[in-house]
Write an enzyme that holds these catalytic residues in place. Structure first.
Site, PDB file in Angstrom:
ATOM      1  CG  HIS A 312      -2.060   0.803   0.924  1.00  0.00           C
ATOM      2  ND1 HIS A 312      -1.872   2.117   1.359  1.00  0.00           N
ATOM      3  CD2 HIS A 312      -3.392   0.635   0.828  1.00  0.00           C
ATOM      4  CE1 HIS A 312      -3.132   2.660   1.190  1.00  0.00           C
ATOM      5  NE2 HIS A 312      -4.142   1.759   0.894  1.00  0.00           N
ATOM      6  CG  ASP A 370      -8.252  -4.208  -2.948  1.00  0.00           C
ATOM      7  OD1 ASP A 370      -7.565  -3.336  -3.091  1.00  0.00           O
ATOM      8  OD2 ASP A 370      -9.565  -4.095  -3.212  1.00  0.00           O
TER       9      ASP A 370
END
Ligand code: SDX
Length: 436
Positions: A312, A370
């Site tokens: 991320h 996700d």
């Protein structure tokens, strides 16, 4: 714009000259202070260089706060863990849009506002016949959501607060309806009208799954799982799609066009398209014994293979949403009576390996939101091509809230980044006879 508290200055000196600039050091409520560089060009004749804006604050915002190192996510100051546990999506929509948790009357009024915009104009149904049945539903979402502007000419004067609010209600309410239409169109099944007596999540599942030929009762387990997925994906500071919405909004474009731009940006596999890519990655690997070979491929830079659902730009610790999603995964699979879901076993084995492998640990690559969402959605019977669509349905409230905050900021100006030019120096045109 909020008057940010100036806590000091950052002095920038240009080597080899006697020029320096004192930049105000500004601090918000939480998080990293910022150097206000708006006078840098004027004082020193230079720009800053930050491709991808990874170290640049594009705005001041009161909506969402992330501490990437501590794995903290707050919506209007409330921890995501508490909202996922105690709130629901419509209440979170109110919170993100207006800044505080509603009282009972405010929530009832808001629910009515959103509920009575769930239907789309009957002519929108005709858009779908122009798409191939196997069109990716995100392509349909980009087209149909952008086309809403063609139906609401009375709702694009963004200087009118009431029009902004109605546009927000229309977008929050119609996204599930359009998403479900895209799904039904792919199946060749009739579109299902919304039901205003159902909750937001239950209505969405109703439009996705019911058929005229038989009664459909929404499972409370699926309703709770869907609502939690929507809450967890609702907003996330200035991510790529939200920044796209803000940039489009800064030009004065109507909100339907701005949200369509956000949908397009979210579609990318590095962003909202990752949940679909995670399932494809797990399916391509096939069995847990093949994971080490895949991990080796990821480590080989020449392969350009990424561990989808990991890493991320901001979280250098666990994505708090991934933790909640992982817990929900087990709950949903258990409550659905799914004894052993090979994909979940694969995902947990992959997570175990990645979290002990120095390549990922040293790069602070942890599972993001996700990584587990796709497994829940698959267990709920939703096809992978719809995963990012569901992310877009959830993120619409974030996009709309951030767009409203931008439009209502009297100091906001059109977004216009600069560049460093590395192309050809000025040169004269040569006739084709001179070009060798
Ligand atoms: C979302 O911004 C948001 O808030 C987004 C989001 C939201 O709610 O809006 O949280 C939603 O988009 C989540 C992210 C979903 N994407 C994926 O899961 C795709 C896989 N992840 C990567 O593509 C990547 O991690 C990004 C795009 C998410 C971040 O890319 P960065 O900023 O380039 O990652 P980094 O700087 O932390 O990378 C450090 C190193 C690099 O290697 P080196 O140059 O140091 O050798 O880690 C490598 C990267 O190449 N790396 C990965 C990796 N992610 C980063 N290597 C393998 N697999 C990965 N997933």
């Amino acid at each position: 714009m909020t008057i940010l508290s100036k806590t000091g200055t950052v002095t920038v000196t240009l080597d080899g000259s006697n020029k320096s600039a004192s930049l105000p050091l500004l601090e918000g409520t939480l998080g990293t202070p910022v150097a206000d560089i708006r006078k840098l060009y004027n004082d020193l004749g230079i720009f800053t260089f930050d491709p991808g804006y990874g170290e640049t604050a594009s705005c001041d915002s009161k909506i969402t706060y992330i501490d990437g190192d501590a794995g903290v996510l707050l919506y209007r100051g409330y921890p995501i863990e508490q909202l996922a546990e105690h709130s629901d999506f419509v209440e979170v929509c109110y919170l993100l849009m207006y800044g505080n948790l509603p009282n009972a009357a405010e929530l009832a009024e808001f629910k009515k506002g959103v509920t009575y915009h769930t239907m789309v104009h009957e002519q929108i149904r005709q858009f779908f016949s122009g798409f191939r049945r196997d069109a990716h539903p995100m392509a349909i979402m980009c087209g149909v959501v952008g086309a809403l502007a063609a139906f609401y000419h009375d709702n694009i004067n963004m200087t009118d607060p009431r029009q902004r609010e109605i546009a927000a209600f229309r977008l929050i309410a119609k996204m599930p309806t359009i998403a479900a239409m895209a799904y039904k169109y792919a199946l060749g099944q009739p579109f299902v009208y919304p039901r205003n007596d159902l909750s937001y999540a239950a209505n969405f599942l109703h439009m996705l799954n019911s058929v005229p030929a038989e009664p459909y009762v929404v499972s409370p387990v699926l309703e709770k799982a869907m609502d939690r997925i929507l809450v967890l994906h609702a907003d996330h500071e200035q991510n790529a799609s939200t920044s796209t919405v803000r940039l489009a909004g800064s030009t004065g474009a109507n909100p339907f066009a701005c949200i369509a731009a956000g949908i397009a940006a979210l579609w990318g596999p590095a962003h909202g398209g990752a949940n679909e890519a995670v399932l494809k990655m797990l399916a391509d690997i096939g069995t847990p014994d093949k994971i080490p070979q895949f991990i080796a491929e990821v480590k080989d830079k020449n392969s350009h293979t990424k561990l989808m659902g990991f890493g991320h730009r901001v979280y250098k610790n666990f994505d708090p949403r991934a933790k909640i999603m992982k817990e929900s995964c087990h709950e949903v699979l258990a409550e659905l009576g799914v004894k052993n879901e090979p994909l979940l076993d694969m995902a947990m084995e992959m997570e175990r390996i990645a979290l002990t492998d120095d390549y990922f640990v040293s790069r602070k690559l942890y599972p993001n939101v996700d990584f587990y969402s796709g497994i829940i959605l698959k267990a709920m019977g939703i096809p992978t091509s719809m995963f990012t669509v569901i992310f877009a349905v959830a993120r619409t409230i974030g996009w709309v809230s951030q767009w409203k905050e931008l439009v209502e900021d009297p100091s906001q100006r059109i977004g216009r980044p600069r560049q460093i030019y590395t192309g050809a120096p000025a040169r004269d045109y040569q006739p084709i006879s001179n070009r060798g």
